[in-house]
Design a protein around this motif. Structure first.
Motif, PDB file in Angstrom:
ATOM      1  N   LYS A 147       0.836  -1.204   0.000  1.00 54.88           N
ATOM      2  CA  LYS A 147       0.000   0.000   0.000  1.00 54.88           C
ATOM      3  C   LYS A 147       0.869   1.252   0.000  1.00 54.88           C
ATOM      4  N   ARG A 148       0.391   2.249  -0.710  1.00 51.00           N
ATOM      5  CA  ARG A 148       1.109   3.525  -0.793  1.00 51.00           C
ATOM      6  C   ARG A 148       1.019   4.265   0.538  1.00 51.00           C
ATOM      7  N   GLY A 149       2.136   4.763   1.006  1.00 46.41           N
ATOM      8  CA  GLY A 149       2.143   5.542   2.246  1.00 46.41           C
ATOM      9  C   GLY A 149       1.407   6.858   2.069  1.00 46.41           C
ATOM     10  N   MET A 150       0.977   7.416   3.177  1.00 44.39           N
ATOM     11  CA  MET A 150       0.139   8.610   3.118  1.00 44.39           C
ATOM     12  C   MET A 150       0.856   9.821   2.542  1.00 44.39           C
ATOM     13  N   SER A 151       2.183   9.819   2.637  1.00 45.84           N
ATOM     14  CA  SER A 151       2.906  10.945   2.063  1.00 45.84           C
ATOM     15  C   SER A 151       3.933  10.457   1.055  1.00 45.84           C
ATOM     16  N   ALA A 152       3.671   9.300   0.483  1.00 49.46           N
ATOM     17  CA  ALA A 152       4.614   8.731  -0.482  1.00 49.46           C
ATOM     18  C   ALA A 152       4.282   9.210  -1.882  1.00 49.46           C
ATOM     19  N   THR A 153       5.300   9.681  -2.576  1.00 50.66           N
ATOM     20  CA  THR A 153       5.098   9.974  -3.988  1.00 50.66           C
ATOM     21  C   THR A 153       4.989   8.654  -4.746  1.00 50.66           C
ATOM     22  N   ILE A 154       4.549   8.773  -5.976  1.00 48.42           N
ATOM     23  CA  ILE A 154       4.454   7.585  -6.825  1.00 48.42           C
ATOM     24  C   ILE A 154       5.853   6.972  -6.977  1.00 48.42           C
ATOM     25  N   LYS A 155       6.852   7.795  -7.067  1.00 53.04           N
ATOM     26  CA  LYS A 155       8.224   7.295  -7.186  1.00 53.04           C
ATOM     27  C   LYS A 155       8.647   6.557  -5.915  1.00 53.04           C
ATOM     28  N   ASP A 156       8.292   7.109  -4.760  1.00 55.30           N
ATOM     29  CA  ASP A 156       8.607   6.426  -3.497  1.00 55.30           C
ATOM     30  C   ASP A 156       7.974   5.036  -3.457  1.00 55.30           C
ATOM     31  N   LEU A 157       6.727   4.975  -3.894  1.00 58.31           N
ATOM     32  CA  LEU A 157       6.006   3.692  -3.892  1.00 58.31           C
ATOM     33  C   LEU A 157       6.744   2.693  -4.776  1.00 58.31           C
ATOM     34  N   LEU A 158       7.151   3.158  -5.942  1.00 59.62           N
ATOM     35  CA  LEU A 158       7.861   2.254  -6.856  1.00 59.62           C
ATOM     36  C   LEU A 158       9.208   1.826  -6.276  1.00 59.62           C
ATOM     37  N   MET A 159       9.890   2.735  -5.588  1.00 63.10           N
ATOM     38  CA  MET A 159      11.173   2.365  -4.980  1.00 63.10           C
ATOM     39  C   MET A 159      10.964   1.333  -3.869  1.00 63.10           C
ATOM     40  N   SER A 160       9.871   1.445  -3.135  1.00 63.10           N
ATOM     41  CA  SER A 160       9.606   0.452  -2.087  1.00 63.10           C
ATOM     42  C   SER A 160       9.292  -0.900  -2.720  1.00 63.10           C
ATOM     43  N   ALA A 161       8.552  -0.862  -3.819  1.00 59.13           N
ATOM     44  CA  ALA A 161       8.283  -2.120  -4.527  1.00 59.13           C
ATOM     45  C   ALA A 161       9.598  -2.716  -5.053  1.00 59.13           C
ATOM     46  N   GLU A 162      10.476  -1.841  -5.507  1.00 62.08           N
ATOM     47  CA  GLU A 162      11.781  -2.300  -6.019  1.00 62.08           C
ATOM     48  C   GLU A 162      12.529  -3.106  -4.940  1.00 62.08           C
ATOM     49  N   TYR A 163      12.405  -2.684  -3.688  1.00 66.21           N
ATOM     50  CA  TYR A 163      13.008  -3.452  -2.583  1.00 66.21           C
ATOM     51  C   TYR A 163      12.534  -4.904  -2.608  1.00 66.21           C
ATOM     52  N   ILE A 164      11.222  -5.074  -2.783  1.00 66.41           N
ATOM     53  CA  ILE A 164      10.648  -6.426  -2.742  1.00 66.41           C
ATOM     54  C   ILE A 164      11.134  -7.237  -3.943  1.00 66.41           C
ATOM     55  N   LEU A 165      11.063  -6.646  -5.125  1.00 62.88           N
ATOM     56  CA  LEU A 165      11.493  -7.364  -6.324  1.00 62.88           C
ATOM     57  C   LEU A 165      12.986  -7.682  -6.275  1.00 62.88           C
ATOM     58  N   SER A 166      13.748  -6.736  -5.696  1.00 61.68           N
ATOM     59  CA  SER A 166      15.196  -6.954  -5.698  1.00 61.68           C
ATOM     60  C   SER A 166      15.596  -8.124  -4.799  1.00 61.68           C
TER      61      SER A 166
END
Lengths: 337, 337, 337, 337
Positions: free
Chosen positions: B207-226
């Motif tokens: 889930k996207r954080g309340m103050s997360a930009t779209i880029k932040d969300l993608l970077m967090s997803a990148e953690y999981i994929l990596s």
């Protein structure tokens, strides 16, 4: 708690609402207006705070009157408390300056910077061993090796150390080396972590989340206190707004507001707050002027080689200048450095 | 990467910058303007992304040109991928509806609601066993007992289940019972947790954080994929803005933007997004119209007795109506339910 | 200006882009990467700033390098300028305190408050005659009668007066009575009004809009200067964020950033900025500490009877205390009051 | 209205508060809790809304219960009203599509685009003659010449025209040529202008300011209605948030919330809302799905040559595709195009 009904609410719906309040052992006072009825609920508000009264048909709004926090409330202690980090007291007349690099990178780096800032007037050494980085491809910190270097730097400089804990599983090792735990902005609502640090013997500095209201910050601190750890510092470090000229918007309004709301000492981090090296000192001065109990700022001896956040780190001589200027402002507001 | 120098930058500072770029094995192209010099850096940008070039004296700004994420980028796969939760495929032509109560409260409750929503058209059952609550005094979830009830509800209804993980230490037990892990908005940048779920065999909804930009969300997803787990769903659930008429501001703009940026399927949670029961269906319809691959919404059979978030839960019959209306909009945009 | 192409951009699209740049009389430097091509545009950026190059097929992003403002830029003058309001200089070593009621309500009120604040150390008297109110049912100001009362108060106290202009049609009468024009936050991008005050002989204090970036504020000031009026003060008065504990979020970060960007003096309005009477003084001290050239705050002799904003007005004795405390902080940062 | 006292409030302070309420002709009901006293004020809330009761010593908070707007409230009319622009009804079953270029640039341009969009299904032609531009150096519109061209385009296409009014002094000429006035986002709280358009015979489309809450928007509309002009449309066009991937954050949550709060028809402008040409259609579909009564979007026949906002304009054939897709979603939600 104040409950207002919808214009179209029926008498049955109102009665049902009153029954629910009564069931909870509370008293309701009903004031009927032309369109809406207002129900004032008297008694221990926390009993019904958890009841989703707004879900009852006919209810338009539910407004709590009392504060949702207890242990962190200023009333609880009556004045700002003093939290000790090693032998340094935060929350008294002295404004405490915490400083150090963003990340611990090597023995030479952390000891070297530690010596410089101690000489300049810092009282506490900061340095990250476990680093929360936006990108998985960024430097993630030296981990336990970093903790050991921090402890060496403490031995060399006499400064107590503060470092971030990101994972409950790291807590035990961090407790072996550090004098104060830091919970970062991104983990301000990591409630599992809050509960764990609430059971620690070490003091905790809790940073405000980027989109956390002042109330949210206090509720997160309440988690820590409710587990028994009352040695909590709150740190304002910038919130996220639409402004892009600064990295974050350091919200100094939070300083006097927190001072009025809680007994916990207040730290301000101008480095992350504004995120522009050339303006860190200005914001540190402002923070002291409006009542901060401590300042945390980042220093690096070679910012362009820093493994994280080099662009916002002060050079040691810039930090020494900051301390001198903070000292003057502190005196102007009846504090010392 | 584009580097711009300050008007007062010296030739030595510029040379030093160019040396640093060269050292990193990259090529610099220099364009000298009247006041400022522009340096374009050609080559693998990630090599120097981590270098704090902005800390070099004389540098005014550093602007990355390439995207900081790789594995989550749409280019990586070329189209939206399909993620399977149990035997339900998310990311294909079918719009998947996930539903259930905020918290698992009892066997009767979760099985009862599960049956109702399955009948109405839900394909996945949600329910929290470990609950991130703003207040330490609020209901914190049934824990492992809640997980067991979820598994029972799955057995009764045939619906795969999704539930939140808040603490890396709970992951093992959750993996025994759930079909999909949820990482909540408050933990979107809990990087320890992201790494752990990145090593799980289960799919993850982030889930996207309340103050997360779209880029932040993608970077967090990148953690999981990596870490090796490519079965990730992204969930828009509302961001924090100045607006107070709604609980959050459901940011539907993120849906087409994410669709263009990533191959990960997109879930929209209108319940938390707008936070007002009477408007959840409208926002679900809008989400489907602009391209969401799945909808998650909360349902409770007795909202006024719910242990969490009752005020925003739909009644089962309201949910059934939502599904029928979503179906029509889905067809209008060439999808199915 | 830096232009980046999309991975799928064709050679023709790139060529077309280069042709457009050439047509505009500028030089393009092309750096071809593996996926994207970077085009650096050298020359007078304002020529092409207005061209919607991002609309050209194949273009991914267009990033200006140079600042869009000229006359307000610090480079234009090299240092903070001094703006005179009556005979009071703003922008020099002295920190100027502006004060008075939100609205002019009566002769007794404005003269009485004027005398009190003059005695306490205020140098400029504020008071609204034309009031921008959120509700059409709220007090809208005394209009021209209010202006006359302001002029009387000036005669009685010797303080030059500043008052708000909301409508170009009122400008002529306001110019007859006032020493400085105020453009309010809600009109910061009322460009018709900005052009009109740009043609006035009076100095102008331009307040930052609630959602205006620092760049937006500077661009609005540029409107005024571009019409020939260089006597402009910028006023930070709080931005709108998610925080609800304060009326607005006074953004003190803007003070050092503006100081570095522009030669225009900077006023801070802590009254509207935090909106809580008990914290106005703290924020005034912080503003002075981080570099404000002037402070504007509201005072009323009977706040509970004020016709507007009574809840945030200081009492005269509280204001006198503020001045004394501001004085000490001013000295600590090398300024006077 | 609910008033809560501070824990330290004295009996005298409470009594003084009650006296003030009585003086205003209202009834107070007092509920005494352990720490705080709650005073419910019954009666016409607007009488005391303007009294700064929060300025009375001992008062902690004042919370209005009733809505501050009357004429725009849904209760006032009971259902969405219909506003006619020329002979086109907005607010009925038909979803009205308004389109055209950002600015009127030439006869050929406005007539050409007008014909294309009319053929594709637009019902109203938009085009700016007076342009609010962030920079004084940008194209400011053709002024009265632009108005004349708009009228010519109406004659050629049969489409009624809407255009922006920025300055009360331009109103008279605009009224000669236009069928609907637009008040832009930057002027949403230009109260002088609101009053003027409130006295016009033409309908008004009021755009939401970038940092305006839904309540602020309604209060600004109340200004127009309170002057006698009930033909008002509200336009959601994106708010300012921390997100930078989109130009603004189109807040579709406002659509159902406004629908429940007011009888005024709702227009959504996805062009400015998301600001990215490739995603305008997705957001238009979402807007229709959640209840918008009209869509406004920008079209240009040569975006790269547009004098303003070319980067977000659709090409005529893209617009025709948008209309076809909107039509399908409109039917799915029981509307027509």
């Amino acid at each position: 708690m104040i409950i207002v009904t919808k214009p179209e609410a029926t008498e049955e719906q109102l009665q049902h609402l009153l029954d629910r309040i009564k069931e909870a052992g509370l008293k309701a006072e009903v004031s009927r207006g032309a369109l809406r009825t207002i129900v004032g609920v008297i008694g221990a508000e926390d009993v019904i705070r958890e009841m989703p009264l707004a879900a009852i048909p006919g209810v338009e709004s539910v407004t709590p009157v009392l504060k949702p926090y207890k242990l962190v409330a200023r009333e609880f202690r009556g004045q700002t408390g003093v939290v000790k980090i090693g032998d340094v007291a935060v929350g008294g007349k002295e404004i405490v300056i915490m400083s150090g690099p963003c990340s611990v990178e090597s023995r030479a780096q952390i000891v070297g910077i530690g010596r410089e800032i101690a000489k300049a007037g810092a009282r506490i050494l900061r340095g990250g061993a476990f680093k929360p980085r936006t990108s998985p491809y960024s430097f993630q910190g030296l981990g336990v090796d970093g903790l050991k270097l921090l402890a060496e730097a403490r031995a060399e400089t006499g400064l107590p150390v503060i470092t971030e804990v990101m994972d409950p599983r790291d807590l035990e090792s961090i407790e072996q080396y550090a004098d104060c735990l830091q919970v970062g902005a991104r983990n301000m609502q990591n409630f599992s972590l809050l509960k764990e640090v609430g059971r620690s013997k070490l003091p905790v500095m809790l940073k405000r989340g980027m989109s956390a209201t002042i109330k949210d910050l206090l509720m997160s601190a309440e988690y820590i206190l409710s587990e028994g750890n009352f040695n909590v510092l709150l740190c304002e470090r910038g919130i996220r707004t639409f402004e892009t000229a600064t990295r974050n918007t350091l919200d100094l309004n939070a300083v006097p507001v927190l001072q009025a709301e809680t007994h916990l000492p207040i730290v301000v981090d101008p480095t992350h707050g504004i995120g522009l090296r050339e303006h860190v000192t200005s914001m540190a001065l402002a923070a002291v002027a409006c009542g901060a109990d401590a300042i945390m700022c980042e220093v690096h001896d070679s910012p362009e080689n820093a493994k994280s956040d080099g662009e916002q780190a002060l050079l040691p001589h810039e930090f020494a200048d900051l301390v001198q200027r903070v000292k003057k402002v502190a005196e102007a507001v009846g504090r010392t450095v």
